[in-house]
Scaffold this motif. Structure first.
Motif, PDB file in Angstrom:
ATOM      1  N   ILE A 122       0.951  -1.305   0.089  1.00 43.44           N
ATOM      2  CA  ILE A 122      -0.025  -0.051   0.102  1.00 43.44           C
ATOM      3  C   ILE A 122       0.768   1.278  -0.056  1.00 43.44           C
ATOM      4  O   ILE A 122       1.481   1.541   1.172  1.00 43.44           O
ATOM      5  CB  ILE A 122      -0.703   0.085   1.159  1.00 43.44           C
ATOM      6  CG1 ILE A 122      -1.688  -1.172   1.448  1.00 43.44           C
ATOM      7  CG2 ILE A 122      -1.856   1.287   1.285  1.00 43.44           C
ATOM      8  CD1 ILE A 122      -2.774  -1.347   2.594  1.00 43.44           C
ATOM      9  N   PRO A 123       1.341   1.885  -1.014  1.00 45.08           N
ATOM     10  CA  PRO A 123       1.945   3.156  -1.121  1.00 45.08           C
ATOM     11  C   PRO A 123       1.121   4.347  -0.390  1.00 45.08           C
ATOM     12  O   PRO A 123      -0.075   4.138  -0.256  1.00 45.08           O
ATOM     13  CB  PRO A 123       1.934   3.252  -2.661  1.00 45.08           C
ATOM     14  CG  PRO A 123       0.867   2.514  -3.306  1.00 45.08           C
ATOM     15  CD  PRO A 123       0.498   1.568  -2.505  1.00 45.08           C
ATOM     16  N   PRO A 124       1.614   5.460  -0.110  1.00 43.69           N
ATOM     17  CA  PRO A 124       1.006   6.353   0.630  1.00 43.69           C
ATOM     18  C   PRO A 124      -0.117   6.968  -0.099  1.00 43.69           C
ATOM     19  O   PRO A 124      -1.028   7.255   0.573  1.00 43.69           O
ATOM     20  CB  PRO A 124       2.032   7.279   0.404  1.00 43.69           C
ATOM     21  CG  PRO A 124       3.421   6.804   0.533  1.00 43.69           C
ATOM     22  CD  PRO A 124       3.120   5.598  -0.501  1.00 43.69           C
ATOM     23  N   ASP A 125      -0.236   7.274  -1.474  1.00 40.50           N
ATOM     24  CA  ASP A 125      -1.468   7.528  -2.246  1.00 40.50           C
ATOM     25  C   ASP A 125      -2.456   6.527  -2.133  1.00 40.50           C
ATOM     26  O   ASP A 125      -3.409   7.022  -2.781  1.00 40.50           O
ATOM     27  CB  ASP A 125      -1.105   8.055  -3.729  1.00 40.50           C
ATOM     28  CG  ASP A 125      -0.672   6.954  -4.367  1.00 40.50           C
ATOM     29  OD1 ASP A 125      -0.545   5.796  -4.055  1.00 40.50           O
ATOM     30  OD2 ASP A 125      -0.420   7.233  -5.545  1.00 40.50           O
ATOM     31  N   ALA A 126      -2.277   5.594  -1.616  1.00 36.63           N
ATOM     32  CA  ALA A 126      -3.330   4.327  -1.564  1.00 36.63           C
ATOM     33  C   ALA A 126      -4.153   4.273  -0.021  1.00 36.63           C
ATOM     34  O   ALA A 126      -5.042   3.865  -0.188  1.00 36.63           O
ATOM     35  CB  ALA A 126      -2.903   3.048  -2.055  1.00 36.63           C
ATOM     36  N   LEU A 127      -3.666   4.951   0.724  1.00 35.19           N
ATOM     37  CA  LEU A 127      -4.243   4.826   2.131  1.00 35.19           C
ATOM     38  C   LEU A 127      -4.746   6.186   2.543  1.00 35.19           C
ATOM     39  O   LEU A 127      -4.158   7.214   2.707  1.00 35.19           O
ATOM     40  CB  LEU A 127      -2.912   4.531   3.080  1.00 35.19           C
ATOM     41  CG  LEU A 127      -3.506   4.183   4.508  1.00 35.19           C
ATOM     42  CD1 LEU A 127      -4.136   2.795   4.390  1.00 35.19           C
ATOM     43  CD2 LEU A 127      -2.053   3.975   5.439  1.00 35.19           C
ATOM     44  N   PRO A 128      -6.085   6.416   2.678  1.00 38.96           N
ATOM     45  CA  PRO A 128      -6.776   7.510   3.053  1.00 38.96           C
ATOM     46  C   PRO A 128      -6.678   7.686   4.413  1.00 38.96           C
ATOM     47  O   PRO A 128      -6.547   6.854   5.217  1.00 38.96           O
ATOM     48  CB  PRO A 128      -8.175   7.268   2.596  1.00 38.96           C
ATOM     49  CG  PRO A 128      -8.339   5.689   2.569  1.00 38.96           C
ATOM     50  CD  PRO A 128      -7.050   5.179   2.299  1.00 38.96           C
ATOM     51  N   ASP A 129      -6.539   9.071   4.765  1.00 41.60           N
ATOM     52  CA  ASP A 129      -6.680   9.215   6.124  1.00 41.60           C
ATOM     53  C   ASP A 129      -8.033   9.569   6.683  1.00 41.60           C
ATOM     54  O   ASP A 129      -8.865   8.918   6.126  1.00 41.60           O
ATOM     55  CB  ASP A 129      -5.940  10.573   6.460  1.00 41.60           C
ATOM     56  CG  ASP A 129      -6.506  11.691   5.574  1.00 41.60           C
ATOM     57  OD1 ASP A 129      -7.690  11.842   5.468  1.00 41.60           O
ATOM     58  OD2 ASP A 129      -5.610  12.865   5.637  1.00 41.60           O
ATOM     59  N   ASP A 130      -8.055   9.947   7.965  1.00 40.34           N
ATOM     60  CA  ASP A 130      -9.459   9.854   8.512  1.00 40.34           C
ATOM     61  C   ASP A 130     -10.619  10.843   7.835  1.00 40.34           C
ATOM     62  O   ASP A 130     -11.744  10.746   7.929  1.00 40.34           O
ATOM     63  CB  ASP A 130      -9.334  10.350  10.006  1.00 40.34           C
ATOM     64  CG  ASP A 130      -8.823   9.389  10.788  1.00 40.34           C
ATOM     65  OD1 ASP A 130      -8.728   8.227  10.499  1.00 40.34           O
ATOM     66  OD2 ASP A 130      -8.203   9.659  11.801  1.00 40.34           O
ATOM     67  N   ASP A 131     -10.107  11.758   7.075  1.00 41.35           N
ATOM     68  CA  ASP A 131     -11.158  12.457   6.118  1.00 41.35           C
ATOM     69  C   ASP A 131     -11.276  11.850   4.899  1.00 41.35           C
ATOM     70  O   ASP A 131     -11.941  12.374   4.091  1.00 41.35           O
ATOM     71  CB  ASP A 131     -10.468  13.976   5.990  1.00 41.35           C
ATOM     72  CG  ASP A 131     -10.504  14.678   7.229  1.00 41.35           C
ATOM     73  OD1 ASP A 131     -11.316  14.580   8.036  1.00 41.35           O
ATOM     74  OD2 ASP A 131      -9.644  15.519   7.348  1.00 41.35           O
ATOM     75  N   GLY A 132     -10.629  10.813   4.642  1.00 39.63           N
ATOM     76  CA  GLY A 132     -10.890  10.133   3.119  1.00 39.63           C
ATOM     77  C   GLY A 132      -9.785  10.644   2.353  1.00 39.63           C
ATOM     78  O   GLY A 132     -10.248  10.342   1.045  1.00 39.63           O
ATOM     79  N   ALA A 133      -8.640  11.386   2.406  1.00 38.22           N
ATOM     80  CA  ALA A 133      -8.015  11.835   1.598  1.00 38.22           C
ATOM     81  C   ALA A 133      -6.897  11.073   1.575  1.00 38.22           C
ATOM     82  O   ALA A 133      -6.409  10.378   2.581  1.00 38.22           O
ATOM     83  CB  ALA A 133      -7.722  13.350   2.004  1.00 38.22           C
ATOM     84  N   PRO A 134      -5.887  11.149   0.453  1.00 35.24           N
ATOM     85  CA  PRO A 134      -4.623  10.425   0.440  1.00 35.24           C
ATOM     86  C   PRO A 134      -3.928  10.756   1.819  1.00 35.24           C
ATOM     87  O   PRO A 134      -3.652  11.854   1.790  1.00 35.24           O
ATOM     88  CB  PRO A 134      -4.332  10.425  -0.905  1.00 35.24           C
ATOM     89  CG  PRO A 134      -5.242  10.771  -1.410  1.00 35.24           C
ATOM     90  CD  PRO A 134      -6.188  11.733  -0.842  1.00 35.24           C
TER      91      PRO A 134
END
Length: 576
Positions: A494-506
């Motif tokens: 899972i690269p960084p741009d594939a893992l959304p944060d708590d707001d649903g953003a990468p």
């Protein structure tokens, strides 16, 4: 749809004959030359019909307990949603019988018995639902109950009017049980009564002191004007106007909740098509449309708090926005938009619904113009999980919690809700008294059908992924994208741009770097690269099946699987 009203208030009747519900780059596509959006008409997909029926069977056989009349592992509001899924599936299966089994052969009778069986379980749920407990819960919990029983009435209406054709629509205006026709008609008054009670209980959540209007989420907590409660109020109100057949039962309350009590000796009958429901739906829609509750991708965020409220501030504005994006916040409003069009004849409601659907599809990483995912999945799947696009990846609808298997019981219900209301929105339009201009209505109906047909490729992609999550017992998983991946032969980073944060953003730079799914260890590389900073053993179950992580397969994930198959069945059937 069986329309039961004789007169409606038409706010707008001037449907533009040349209106298109697709953006220019799609509307000008030569594939839109026919009602099917360029797809060749073929026979019904019998496997899809059987898979939908099997998904319903597993939902009921694996999770429903007839002796208590509910799904014991569900909570009150998710059980109400399961009731909607069952009613919706029965509606689709009932209408599909003549396509799959024309005539009265053995196969028809077998599936007819199946429909009657699951409808009897829906009746059981009427008694198993903890209606008194839900009365003390949040306003959105109450409104799920409203929609659930109106969905059941909608199924009964269609079954009687379209399959049996023995009951005149005026029969329902009295709310009196009828002993002729299909036996399900006997339950309309009970279902209508519960829907009416809970709509009135929830309607007191409408408030104009804060934020200039809008439904509050929970009467016992700090004011929160969120998307889902307002969308439920809109969809529930317009559905009450259309489908509520009337109610003469004042029990268990002597006074009307949510409106002024009638004077002594006055009738306590609640009539169908009461303007109070239509007014509520229109007011709710206008407030939501002006609330600034959509983000830069055109998706609804979760909702608004009022800053300073707890500290005694005089502020009354919704000015603290929760940016989290969930799938169901993009779905329930679609039923409201369809209903408002049916009643008013104003095609702007459909246009706004299609725009939202197209925003959702793009945010999953799917390009409708090319009818395929945005990313090169063949290349990405050699090593990496595809990037996050705002509401999914690889063209598949996702929650932000899916990839981490951190979804709550609430979150596991959301994708099925989106599919349920999307299916309702893309149902064939039928004339109503609000559509006086036949020529204009025919144009709108054609454009609506063409736009909905353009979504079939995306639906097929999602249904294939969801099917890939089924275990040996036919139970669907939560993370549909995993159905596209082969976790048994290789690990996927899972690269960084594939893992959304708590707001649903990468995530820009997740702690520890890349995460590995699908092998027996989780690799957390150091910032400088080189040797992993930590190794953690993972269970063999996670290695074999990413959908065994977290809460695993549940009644809620099964409802989602049923909903996506039903959506594909309904839309593909329309192209025949």
């Amino acid at each position: 749809m069986m329309v039961r009203w004789s007169k409606v208030v038409a706010f707008a009747t001037g449907a533009c004959a040349s209106a298109s519900f697709l953006p220019p780059h799609l509307a000008n596509d030569p594939r839109n030359s026919g009602r099917t959006g360029g797809r060749a008409a073929v026979g019904p997909d019998l496997q899809l019909f059987d898979d939908t029926l099997d998904a319903l069977r597993v939902l009921q056989d694996a999770y429903f307990e007839p002796w208590v009349g509910t799904w014991p592992s569900a909570i009150d509001w998710t059980a109400a949603v399961m009731g909607s899924h069952v009613a919706g599936a029965l509606l689709s299966l009932s209408r599909g019988l003549e396509l799959v089994h024309p005539g009265m052969g053995e196969g028809y009778l077998l599936k007819e018995n199946t429909i009657s069986l699951y409808f009897s379980q829906l009746i059981g749920f009427y008694f198993g639902q903890d209606a008194f407990a839900i009365r003390g819960q949040a306003f959105d919990d109450m409104l799920w109950v409203v929609l659930g029983w109106l969905d059941a009435i909608k199924f009964i209406d269609t079954r009687i009017g379209r399959d049996l054709g023995v009951i005149n629509s005026a029969t329902f205006s009295t709310g009196t049980p009828q002993n002729d026709g299909w036996h399900g008609n006997l339950w309309v008054p009970a279902f209508a009564h519960r829907a009416r009670i809970f709509w009135e209980l929830a309607s007191v959540g409408w408030d104009t002191k804060l934020c200039g209007g809008g439904m509050n989420w929970n009467p016992r907590l700090t004011p929160y004007k969120n998307a889902i409660t307002n969308e439920l109020y809109i969809a529930g109100s317009i559905s009450m106007y259309i489908y509520f057949p009337g109610d003469s039962n004042a029990a268990p309350f002597g006074a009307n909740h949510g409106r002024n009590s009638p004077p002594a000796g006055a009738s306590t009958d609640w009539k169908p098509h009461d303007p109070i429901y239509l007014t509520a739906a229109v007011d709710g829609y206008e407030w939501l449309a002006s609330s600034n509750m959509t983000n830069s991708k055109g998706l609804y965020v979760d909702g608004f708090h009022v800053s300073g409220y707890d500290s005694g501030s005089n502020n009354t504005k919704c000015d603290e926005r929760d940016e989290m994006v969930y799938t169901y916040n993009q779905g329930v409003i679609l039923s409201g938009q369809l209903g408002l069009f049916q009643v008013t004849g104003n095609p702007s409601y459909l246009r706004e619904g299609h725009r939202l659907i197209q925003n959702v599809i793009w945010a999953t990483g799917y390009d409708l113009a090319r009818d395929q995912p945005i990313d090169d999945l063949a290349r990405l799947f050699l090593k990496f999980v595809p990037p996050w696009h705002g509401l999914g990846r690889a063209g598949i609808l996702e929650e932000a919690c899916d990839i981490k298997a951190s979804c709550s019981q609430d979150g596991q219900t959301f994708k099925g809700i989106w599919m349920h209301h999307f299916t309702a929105f893309c149902s064939p339009l039928e004339p109503t008294t609000a559509n006086q201009d036949t020529r204009s209505f025919d144009s709108v109906r054609t454009e609506h059908s063409i736009a909905c047909q353009r979504y079939i490729g995306w639906l097929e992609h999602n249904a294939a992924a969801a099917r890939g999550t089924r275990d040996s017992e036919g139970r669907f998983g939560m993370w549909w994208t995993a159905g596209l991946l082969n976790f048994t032969t290789r690990g996927l980073y899972i690269p960084p741009d594939a893992l959304p944060d708590d707001d649903g953003a990468p995530v820009d730079d997740p702690p520890g770097g890349q995460l590995l799914i699908g092998q027996s260890v989780k690799v957390l590389p150091s910032k400088a690269g080189g040797e992993p900073a930590a190794l953690k053993e993972r269970s063999q179950a996670e290695f074999r099946d990413p959908n065994s992580r977290g809460r695993g397969r549940t009644v809620e994930t099964q409802g989602g699987g049923l909903a996506v198959l039903r959506a594909l069945w309904e839309l593909s059937k329309q192209s025949l």
